[in-house]
Write a protein that holds these residues in place. Structure first.
Motif, PDB file in Angstrom:
ATOM      1  N   ASN A  92      -8.806   5.950  53.296  1.00 33.08           N
ATOM      2  CA  ASN A  92      -8.702   4.547  52.882  1.00 33.08           C
ATOM      3  C   ASN A  92      -9.300   3.653  53.966  1.00 33.08           C
ATOM      4  O   ASN A  92      -8.923   3.730  55.134  1.00 33.08           O
ATOM      5  CB  ASN A  92      -7.243   4.165  52.642  1.00 33.08           C
ATOM      6  CG  ASN A  92      -6.667   4.844  51.408  1.00 33.08           C
ATOM      7  OD1 ASN A  92      -7.350   4.998  50.398  1.00 33.08           O
ATOM      8  ND2 ASN A  92      -5.415   5.260  51.482  1.00 33.08           N
ATOM      9  N   ALA A  97     -12.397   5.360  44.416  1.00 33.40           N
ATOM     10  CA  ALA A  97     -11.941   4.096  43.843  1.00 33.40           C
ATOM     11  C   ALA A  97     -11.568   3.095  44.933  1.00 33.40           C
ATOM     12  O   ALA A  97     -11.965   1.921  44.876  1.00 33.40           O
ATOM     13  CB  ALA A  97     -10.762   4.333  42.906  1.00 33.40           C
ATOM     14  N   GLN A  98     -10.797   3.540  45.938  1.00 29.78           N
ATOM     15  CA  GLN A  98     -10.398   2.629  47.013  1.00 29.78           C
ATOM     16  C   GLN A  98     -11.613   2.116  47.774  1.00 29.78           C
ATOM     17  O   GLN A  98     -11.675   0.945  48.168  1.00 29.78           O
ATOM     18  CB  GLN A  98      -9.433   3.334  47.968  1.00 29.78           C
ATOM     19  CG  GLN A  98      -8.723   2.402  48.965  1.00 29.78           C
ATOM     20  CD  GLN A  98      -9.521   2.080  50.230  1.00 29.78           C
ATOM     21  OE1 GLN A  98     -10.498   2.753  50.563  1.00 29.78           O
ATOM     22  NE2 GLN A  98      -9.091   1.041  50.939  1.00 29.78           N
ATOM     23  N   GLN A  99     -12.583   2.978  47.981  1.00 24.92           N
ATOM     24  CA  GLN A  99     -13.744   2.615  48.789  1.00 24.92           C
ATOM     25  C   GLN A  99     -14.755   1.776  48.000  1.00 24.92           C
ATOM     26  O   GLN A  99     -15.243   0.753  48.481  1.00 24.92           O
ATOM     27  CB  GLN A  99     -14.390   3.886  49.345  1.00 24.92           C
ATOM     28  CG  GLN A  99     -13.485   4.631  50.314  1.00 24.92           C
ATOM     29  CD  GLN A  99     -14.055   5.970  50.755  1.00 24.92           C
ATOM     30  OE1 GLN A  99     -15.005   6.487  50.172  1.00 24.92           O
ATOM     31  NE2 GLN A  99     -13.463   6.550  51.788  1.00 24.92           N
ATOM     32  N   TYR A 100     -15.047   2.203  46.781  1.00 28.33           N
ATOM     33  CA  TYR A 100     -16.059   1.521  45.966  1.00 28.33           C
ATOM     34  C   TYR A 100     -15.549   0.162  45.487  1.00 28.33           C
ATOM     35  O   TYR A 100     -16.237  -0.852  45.610  1.00 28.33           O
ATOM     36  CB  TYR A 100     -16.411   2.419  44.781  1.00 28.33           C
ATOM     37  CG  TYR A 100     -17.641   2.018  43.998  1.00 28.33           C
ATOM     38  CD1 TYR A 100     -18.916   2.139  44.555  1.00 28.33           C
ATOM     39  CD2 TYR A 100     -17.539   1.569  42.681  1.00 28.33           C
ATOM     40  CE1 TYR A 100     -20.050   1.802  43.827  1.00 28.33           C
ATOM     41  CE2 TYR A 100     -18.660   1.234  41.946  1.00 28.33           C
ATOM     42  CZ  TYR A 100     -19.921   1.354  42.525  1.00 28.33           C
ATOM     43  OH  TYR A 100     -21.043   1.021  41.805  1.00 28.33           O
ATOM     44  N   ASN A 101     -14.347   0.136  44.968  1.00 29.44           N
ATOM     45  CA  ASN A 101     -13.778  -1.122  44.493  1.00 29.44           C
ATOM     46  C   ASN A 101     -13.322  -2.006  45.648  1.00 29.44           C
ATOM     47  O   ASN A 101     -13.424  -3.234  45.578  1.00 29.44           O
ATOM     48  CB  ASN A 101     -12.603  -0.861  43.547  1.00 29.44           C
ATOM     49  CG  ASN A 101     -13.029  -0.119  42.298  1.00 29.44           C
ATOM     50  OD1 ASN A 101     -14.155  -0.252  41.836  1.00 29.44           O
ATOM     51  ND2 ASN A 101     -12.127   0.693  41.750  1.00 29.44           N
ATOM     52  N   GLY A 102     -12.821  -1.379  46.705  1.00 27.45           N
ATOM     53  CA  GLY A 102     -12.346  -2.153  47.849  1.00 27.45           C
ATOM     54  C   GLY A 102     -13.453  -2.930  48.531  1.00 27.45           C
ATOM     55  O   GLY A 102     -13.270  -4.095  48.910  1.00 27.45           O
ATOM     56  N   SER A 103     -14.619  -2.309  48.687  1.00 25.76           N
ATOM     57  CA  SER A 103     -15.748  -3.016  49.300  1.00 25.76           C
ATOM     58  C   SER A 103     -16.194  -4.178  48.417  1.00 25.76           C
ATOM     59  O   SER A 103     -16.474  -5.285  48.896  1.00 25.76           O
ATOM     60  CB  SER A 103     -16.897  -2.040  49.550  1.00 25.76           C
ATOM     61  OG  SER A 103     -17.263  -1.363  48.355  1.00 25.76           O
ATOM     62  N   ASN A 131     -14.344  -5.835  46.276  1.00 26.33           N
ATOM     63  CA  ASN A 131     -13.303  -6.859  46.190  1.00 26.33           C
ATOM     64  C   ASN A 131     -13.276  -7.794  47.396  1.00 26.33           C
ATOM     65  O   ASN A 131     -12.785  -8.931  47.278  1.00 26.33           O
ATOM     66  CB  ASN A 131     -11.935  -6.213  46.001  1.00 26.33           C
ATOM     67  CG  ASN A 131     -11.775  -5.599  44.619  1.00 26.33           C
ATOM     68  OD1 ASN A 131     -12.479  -5.958  43.681  1.00 26.33           O
ATOM     69  ND2 ASN A 131     -10.846  -4.646  44.500  1.00 26.33           N
ATOM     70  N   TYR A 146     -11.316   9.485  47.345  1.00 30.57           N
ATOM     71  CA  TYR A 146     -11.085   8.111  47.803  1.00 30.57           C
ATOM     72  C   TYR A 146     -12.085   7.132  47.193  1.00 30.57           C
ATOM     73  O   TYR A 146     -12.156   5.977  47.620  1.00 30.57           O
ATOM     74  CB  TYR A 146     -11.176   8.037  49.329  1.00 30.57           C
ATOM     75  CG  TYR A 146     -10.054   8.758  50.042  1.00 30.57           C
ATOM     76  CD1 TYR A 146      -8.855   8.126  50.332  1.00 30.57           C
ATOM     77  CD2 TYR A 146     -10.210  10.095  50.426  1.00 30.57           C
ATOM     78  CE1 TYR A 146      -7.829   8.790  50.986  1.00 30.57           C
ATOM     79  CE2 TYR A 146      -9.178  10.772  51.076  1.00 30.57           C
ATOM     80  CZ  TYR A 146      -7.994  10.109  51.352  1.00 30.57           C
ATOM     81  OH  TYR A 146      -6.974  10.768  51.996  1.00 30.57           O
ATOM     82  N   TRP A 156     -11.360  -2.572  54.524  1.00 29.74           N
ATOM     83  CA  TRP A 156     -12.538  -3.356  54.139  1.00 29.74           C
ATOM     84  C   TRP A 156     -12.491  -4.779  54.685  1.00 29.74           C
ATOM     85  O   TRP A 156     -13.533  -5.339  55.058  1.00 29.74           O
ATOM     86  CB  TRP A 156     -12.695  -3.351  52.624  1.00 29.74           C
ATOM     87  CG  TRP A 156     -13.099  -1.998  52.118  1.00 29.74           C
ATOM     88  CD1 TRP A 156     -12.339  -1.130  51.382  1.00 29.74           C
ATOM     89  CD2 TRP A 156     -14.346  -1.342  52.345  1.00 29.74           C
ATOM     90  NE1 TRP A 156     -13.038   0.028  51.143  1.00 29.74           N
ATOM     91  CE2 TRP A 156     -14.271  -0.077  51.724  1.00 29.74           C
ATOM     92  CE3 TRP A 156     -15.512  -1.688  53.031  1.00 29.74           C
ATOM     93  CZ2 TRP A 156     -15.327   0.830  51.746  1.00 29.74           C
ATOM     94  CZ3 TRP A 156     -16.566  -0.782  53.057  1.00 29.74           C
ATOM     95  CH2 TRP A 156     -16.459   0.462  52.424  1.00 29.74           C
TER      96      TRP A 156
END
Length: 278
Positions: free
Chosen positions: A84, A114-120, A122, A112, A87
C-alpha cells in the motif's frame, strides 16, 4: 547341561564385519545427499518481477540527475513490492504521475493494483499500468490480451496513460528468455500490435539500452510509434536504443523517497497530459 548359543564369538564377529559395507554405503549416500547444493536463494518467485529488477546487476548505478535539467515532471512506478503506497506523501513531494504493475505473463496480477492504481488517481496524479513481459511463457498477443483484461486498458479521460510493456532482463533464467534477436523482435511486435488493436494506443516500451542491444540486436523499428521509457540509474540517460532520438520517460533511481523507483517525464506536466490524451 551346556547352554546352546546361536554361534561362537568368531561367528558373530564375521556377521558384523559382513554388515559393515552396507552401513558404509548408507553413510556415503547420506553424506552426498547433504552435500548437494541448495536451490539458488536469489531466484525470485514467479510474479515478483518489477521494473528495473535487473538494472543494478547489469548496468550498475551512479549519480542522480542534476537540478539543471530541462523542465521535467517527477513520477514513480510501483508494484506489489511496495504494498500500500502513501500517495498523498508522494503528491506533496511533487510526484505528478505514476505507473502501476498490473500483470506478468498470463499467470499473475498485482494484489495491490486497486490501492495503487486508484489511489494515485484519487490524489490527482495521471496514471497508467504496466505489464512485465515473459516471452518464454506465452505469445506476445496472448500477454497483451491478458494485460488489457487485467488493468492494462486505456480511456480518453486525460488522466490515463497508455499501457507500458516492461521488457528487460529475465529474473528467472536466461537474460533474453531463450529468444534469438529476431524472435524477440517478433514477440514484441506481436504484443505491440495486439495492444494497439485492443485499445487504439501504442504501448510505451520500458527497457534498458544494454538489454535492448543484446536481446533485439538494437532493433530500431519500434521508435516511430512507441514512446521510450529508458532505465538507467545515473546522472543522465546515456545512449538510447536505436531509432529513438529522445526518451519520453526515464527511470533514474531505485532508491528514491517514499517508494524506490522514481522517474522523469521529458517535459512539463502538460506533456504528460498530452500523452494521456493520445
Amino acid at each position: 547341561m551346556p547352554v546352546h548359543r546361536s554361534g561362537t564369538g568368531t561367528d558373530r564377529r564375521s556377521r558384523a564385519l559382513r554388515r559393515l559395507p552396507a552401513v558404509g554405503i548408507l553413510l556415503a549416500a547420506l553424506s552426498l545427499l547433504f552435500a548437494l547444493p541448495a536451490p539458488a536463494a536469489d531466484t525470485p518467485a514467479r510474479g515478483s518481477a518489477r521494473m528495473g529488477i535487473g538494472v543494478i546487476a547489469h548496468d550498475g548505478q551512479g549519480g542522480l540527475p542534476s537540478s539543471g535539467d530541462a523542465t521535467q515532471t517527477e513520477g514513480v512506478d510501483v508494484s506489489a513490492y511496495q504494498g500500500n503506497v502513501a500517495w498523498s506523501t508522494l503528491w506533496n513531494s511533487g510526484v505528478r504521475w505514476a505507473y502501476v504493475k498490473a500483470s506478468e505473463g498470463t499467470y499473475y496480477t498485482n494484489p495491490y493494483f486497486a490501492q495503487q492504481y486508484n489511489g494515485s488517481y484519487n490524489v490527482g496524479m495521471i496514471r497508467g499500468s504496466y505489464h512485465f513481459a515473459t516471452p518464454d511463457t506465452t505469445s506476445g498477443a496472448t500477454q497483451a490480451s491478458y494485460f488489457v483484461s487485467h488493468g492494462g486498458g486505456w480511456s480518453r479521460d486525460g488522466r490515463t496513460l497508455p499501457g507500458a510493456l516492461d521488457i528487460e532482463w529475465n529474473p528467472y533464467g536466461a537474460a533474453c528468455f531463450g529468444k534469438s534477436t529476431s524472435g524477440m523482435v517478433s514477440w514484441i511486435a506481436d504484443f505491440v500490435n495486439t495492444y494497439h488493436s485492443l485499445t487504439g494506443r501504442y504501448p510505451v516500451i520500458y527497457t534498458a539500452t544494454s538489454w535492448w542491444t543484446q536481446c533485439t540486436g538494437n532493433y530500431a523499428g519500434f521508435a516511430a510509434n512507441n514512446p521510450l521509457w529508458i532505465a538507467r540509474y545515473a546522472s543522465d540517460p546515456g545512449t538510447l536504443p536505436a531509432g529513438w532520438g529522445y526518451y519520453t520517460m526515464w527511470q533514474y533511481t531505485s532508491s528514491g523517497p517514499t517508494v524506490g523507483d522514481h522517474d522523469k517525464f521529458n517535459g512539463a506536466l502538460d506533456r504528460v497530459v498530452a500523452l494521456a490524451n493520445g
